[in-house]
Design an enzyme around this catalytic site. Structure first.
Site, mmCIF file in Angstrom:
data_model
loop_
_atom_site.group_PDB
_atom_site.id
_atom_site.type_symbol
_atom_site.label_atom_id
_atom_site.label_comp_id
_atom_site.label_asym_id
_atom_site.label_seq_id
_atom_site.Cartn_x
_atom_site.Cartn_y
_atom_site.Cartn_z
ATOM 1 N N LYS A 1 34.158 -9.822 13.881
ATOM 2 C CA LYS A 1 34.459 -8.639 14.710
ATOM 3 C C LYS A 1 34.900 -7.596 13.956
ATOM 4 O O LYS A 1 34.729 -6.336 14.230
ATOM 5 C CB LYS A 1 35.249 -9.108 15.954
ATOM 6 N N SER B 1 36.964 -6.349 19.183
ATOM 7 C CA SER B 1 37.991 -6.940 19.837
ATOM 8 C C SER B 1 39.063 -6.677 19.183
ATOM 9 O O SER B 1 39.174 -6.344 17.941
ATOM 10 C CB SER B 1 37.457 -8.447 19.678
ATOM 11 N N TYR C 1 35.255 -15.488 14.316
ATOM 12 C CA TYR C 1 35.363 -14.312 15.260
ATOM 13 C C TYR C 1 35.962 -13.280 14.950
ATOM 14 O O TYR C 1 35.633 -12.006 15.032
ATOM 15 C CB TYR C 1 35.901 -14.726 16.717
#
Length: 263
Positions: free
Chosen positions: A161, A144, A157
């Site tokens: 990532k 991401s 997150y």
């Protein structure tokens, strides 16, 4: 343009919806046989049957929670039993988060670590022997833009990532001598069903203009002023898996409509 994917076998995790489904369909359109892995095995098989019929390839849906060692083992065995091995692995399974560092409990950190990082580690250990037997392969990690340009409300997150991006670089160095190319893709705003669901929830009490909400997000973050489609992103994945990307090794590619602000 012939991408050289006809007859290859591609595993796509998170393959029953959104980006994963678009990637699987893009691979199948180029003649690759596909394994769609998802926690919901029935939905994965429905989509696999549709893809097989539409593109004249073989497609298999597999119920697999890749955040667990057992789920990974079952997926690797399924590809071996049905196709004799794997040529392409797309690590796509993942989900956003919403928390603060101060409030998030250990088990939430661990669950995202297992889904975003350990799934990729375990799947590499499972499919690389198959790829070696078949003369090489491709592994792609869907990370991401948040791996390098974090959003404040999803620290777990962001961190996991970013770790996936570094794992991709390490794995690429280890496997390049086996004719296995490893790369990472960092998407920006991609209009997945999750984005639509979130937008509908957030606008439910204010008139329900979820499309307007998403346009506001795009206006704020993406110079291109729109979300990308899963199909647009899938086109890039298909290219990176193809013979046309044969000199692409150990890199991270941003597909973000200009969202990334750093060099």
């Amino acid at each position: 343009m012939d991408m050289g994917l006809r007859g290859k076998v591609a595993i796509v995790t998170g393959g029953s919806v959104g980006i994963g489904l678009a990637v699987a369909e893009g691979m199948a359109a180029e003649g690759a046989n596909v394994v769609l892995a998802a926690r919901g095995g029935e939905r994965a098989q429905v989509e696999a049957d549709r893809i097989a019929k539409a593109h004249g390839v073989e497609a298999l849906g597999v119920a697999a929670d890749v955040s667990t060692a057992e789920g990974v083992d079952g997926l690797v065995r399924a590809a071996e039993d049905r196709f004799g091995g794997t040529d392409i692995l797309v690590n796509n399974a993942g989900t956003g988060s919403n928390e603060t560092v101060m409030a998030a409990p250990d088990d939430k950190w661990q669950s995202y670590w297992d889904l975003h990082v350990m799934a990729a580690v375990r799947l590499a250990r499972g499919v690389v022997p198959q790829m070696r037997r078949r003369g090489g392969g491709v592994i792609l990690h869907n990370a991401s833009i948040c791996a390098v340009q974090p959003l404040w409300y999803e620290p777990i997150y962001n961190v996991t990532k970013s770790a996936l991006m570094m794992f991709s670089k390490c794995l690429a160095t280890e496997l390049v001598g086996d004719n296995i190319r490893v790369n990472c893709v960092n998407p920006g705003l991609i209009l997945t069903p999750d984005w639509k669901k979130t937008a509908r929830q957030l606008t439910a009490n204010t008139g329900g203009d979820w499309e307007g909400y998403l346009q506001g997000v795009a206006d704020e973050h993406a110079p291109i002023k729109r979300f990308g489609t899963p199909e647009e992103l899938a086109n890039f994945f298909v290219f990176l898996c193809s013979d046309k990307a044969s000199y692409s090794v150990g890199s991270t590619y941003f597909v973000d409509g200009g969202m990334q602000k750093g060099l």
